[in-house]
Design a protein around this motif. Structure first.
Motif, short mmCIF file in Angstrom:
data_model
loop_
_atom_site.label_atom_id
_atom_site.label_comp_id
_atom_site.label_asym_id
_atom_site.label_seq_id
_atom_site.Cartn_x
_atom_site.Cartn_y
_atom_site.Cartn_z
N ARG A 112 7.21 -11.30 36.75
CA ARG A 112 7.85 -12.52 37.21
C ARG A 112 8.79 -12.22 38.36
N VAL A 113 9.37 -13.28 38.88
CA VAL A 113 10.33 -13.18 39.98
C VAL A 113 11.74 -13.24 39.42
N VAL A 114 12.59 -12.34 39.86
CA VAL A 114 14.01 -12.39 39.51
C VAL A 114 14.81 -12.31 40.81
N SER A 115 15.99 -12.88 40.80
CA SER A 115 16.86 -12.76 41.97
C SER A 115 17.57 -11.41 41.89
N ALA A 116 17.89 -10.87 43.05
CA ALA A 116 18.59 -9.59 43.08
C ALA A 116 19.91 -9.64 42.30
#
Length: 130
Positions: A112-116
């Motif tokens: 999945r996508v996570v924010s830094a």
């Protein structure tokens, strides 16, 4: 294979006793290189601040053809849910399918996508999702 591990195997004289470890290293390198090439080809014309990080057995260079493909797409800036991130996930799923790897682990932590900032804030102790 990590140079320290390769040196230890050599010094111990057990090179012929660890064929599975060598095969896992070779396979993991193929997964990583094929993923890099596939992503570079698919996104050669796109400048989006994203990083793709391999985790689990691939990152440890211990993957086999039975392994799952644990990764995270790290978004920098305010692009966590965007056309670009959806394209990256789709490209990675295509690469995973081409390599015959399993879906990322069932916990929903990977793939999945996570924010830094989210990733940096959730390292360690009970909130660790990394």
């Amino acid at each position: 294979m990590h140079p320290v591990l390769a040196e230890a195997i050599k010094n111990l004289g057990i090179a012929n006793q660890v064929p599975s470890l060598r095969e896992a290293h070779v396979w993991s390198e193929k997964v990583i290189e094929d993923s890099k090439r596939g992503l570079q080809k698919a996104f050669a014309d796109v400048a989006v601040p994203l990083d793709v990080v391999a985790l689990g057995s691939v990152a440890r260079r211990e993957a086999s053809t039975e392994s799952d493909f644990d990764y995270l797409v790290i978004a920098h800036g305010n692009i966590k849910e965007s056309r670009a991130t959806r394209r990256v996930i789709a490209a990675l799923n295509g690469i995973r399918t081409d390599l015959g790897l399993e879906l990322p682990g069932p916990t929903g932590t990977f793939g999945r996508v996570v924010s830094a900032p989210e990733m940096a804030e959730r390292i360690g102790l009970q909130d660790d999702t990394n």
